[in-house]
Scaffold this active site. Sequence first.
Site, PDB file in Angstrom:
ATOM      1  N   GLY A 145       0.824  -1.203   0.000  1.00 47.63           N
ATOM      2  CA  GLY A 145       0.000   0.000   0.000  1.00 47.63           C
ATOM      3  C   GLY A 145       0.862   1.258   0.000  1.00 47.63           C
ATOM      4  CB  CYS A 146       0.366   4.583  -1.545  1.00 53.51           C
ATOM      5  SG  CYS A 146      -1.267   5.033  -0.908  1.00 53.51           S
ATOM      6  CE1 TYR A 147      -0.864   8.828   3.701  1.00 49.34           C
ATOM      7  CE2 TYR A 147      -2.870   7.617   3.157  1.00 49.34           C
ATOM      8  CZ  TYR A 147      -2.205   8.817   3.358  1.00 49.34           C
ATOM      9  OH  TYR A 147      -2.889  10.005   3.227  1.00 49.34           O
ATOM     10  CB  ALA A 148       1.927   0.198   3.679  1.00 47.80           C
ATOM     11  CB  VAL A 149       5.655   2.259   0.221  1.00 49.73           C
ATOM     12  CG1 VAL A 149       7.094   2.488  -0.232  1.00 49.73           C
ATOM     13  CG2 VAL A 149       5.026   1.157  -0.605  1.00 49.73           C
TER      14      VAL A 149
END
Length: 337
Positions: A145-149
């Site tokens: 996921g984008c925030y997760a990266v």
Amino acid sequence: MTYQVAVAGASGYAGGEVLRLLADHPQLDVVAAGAHSNAGEYITAVHPHLTSYGSRRFTPTSPEAFAGADLVIMTLPHGQSAALAAQLPADQKIVDLGADHRLEDAAAWEAYYPGPHAGTWTYGLPELPGQREAVAAATRVAATGCYAVAAILGLRPLLDAGIAAADDVVVVAASGTSGAGNAPKKHLLATEIMGSMSAYKVGAHQHVPEVKQASGATSLSMTPLLAPMPRGIIATVTAKPTADATAADVRAALAKAYDGEPFVQVLREGQWPATASTYGTNVALLQGTVDKDSGRIVVTSAIDNLGKGAAGQVVQCANLMLGLPETAGLTVNGVAP
């Protein structure tokens, strides 16, 4: 050798960015750009910037349209990938940008997403210890996921080095509006977002269990913010130190974790990440220090949410899965001004 790739969800922002990257990839050719309501339309009617696809049309999102592909990239909304994947041959390689197969814990999935848990695929963040080899050996990969990266890359080295406490982590991150997709929504109108920032999904963002799973954090507070910019994420990760830590200790942990990594750069001391520096790239920029007053460890990271947070990440994984150079078709150099 050239491989054939199909893209599901190609009419969205992330799907369009995948098409842009693949257009210039030396060894990947797009054989199908699947869409639902846009099937049959010219690709440039939705993505006018993709002029090299001028004569191409979107196909239906169907197993038949993807039958000849060596690899399928899925950029569908959360909860829609599993049904399509189940209809594709078991030996057809897939990289899924949706959340359907990221989480190992079914209870965590059910706490944050609707519908049943679809199972777990290889997690697609090559920079984590052991994951590059796992992705290369996998047939099915769940991209990050984008925030997760942004959060994981900043947090994992602190916990691996033992300098931060896993039970006291706070993430505050701001994303550009493209992270919400291209469906017309009132809160994404220019008149609603220009000159304004707002928090959303406070205390209940779906990337929390993913960040915990991939970083080793046991307690995580995450506050996402919507920023008045089209793309980019900047995340600030803070954690309680396990003992006295200095800024040099933090920087050393980051440098050790990402030494030699092509897509993660720890900036020089005194230089801090900015989203504009990542536009159009697959790079993550990191910097760390220790807060003078509280003593908490602080790491700031910046990525392009459509790059390292989405399309760039899936192309990076696709390269590994097909035995190609990991950096093929990707860049760390942004566009300015």
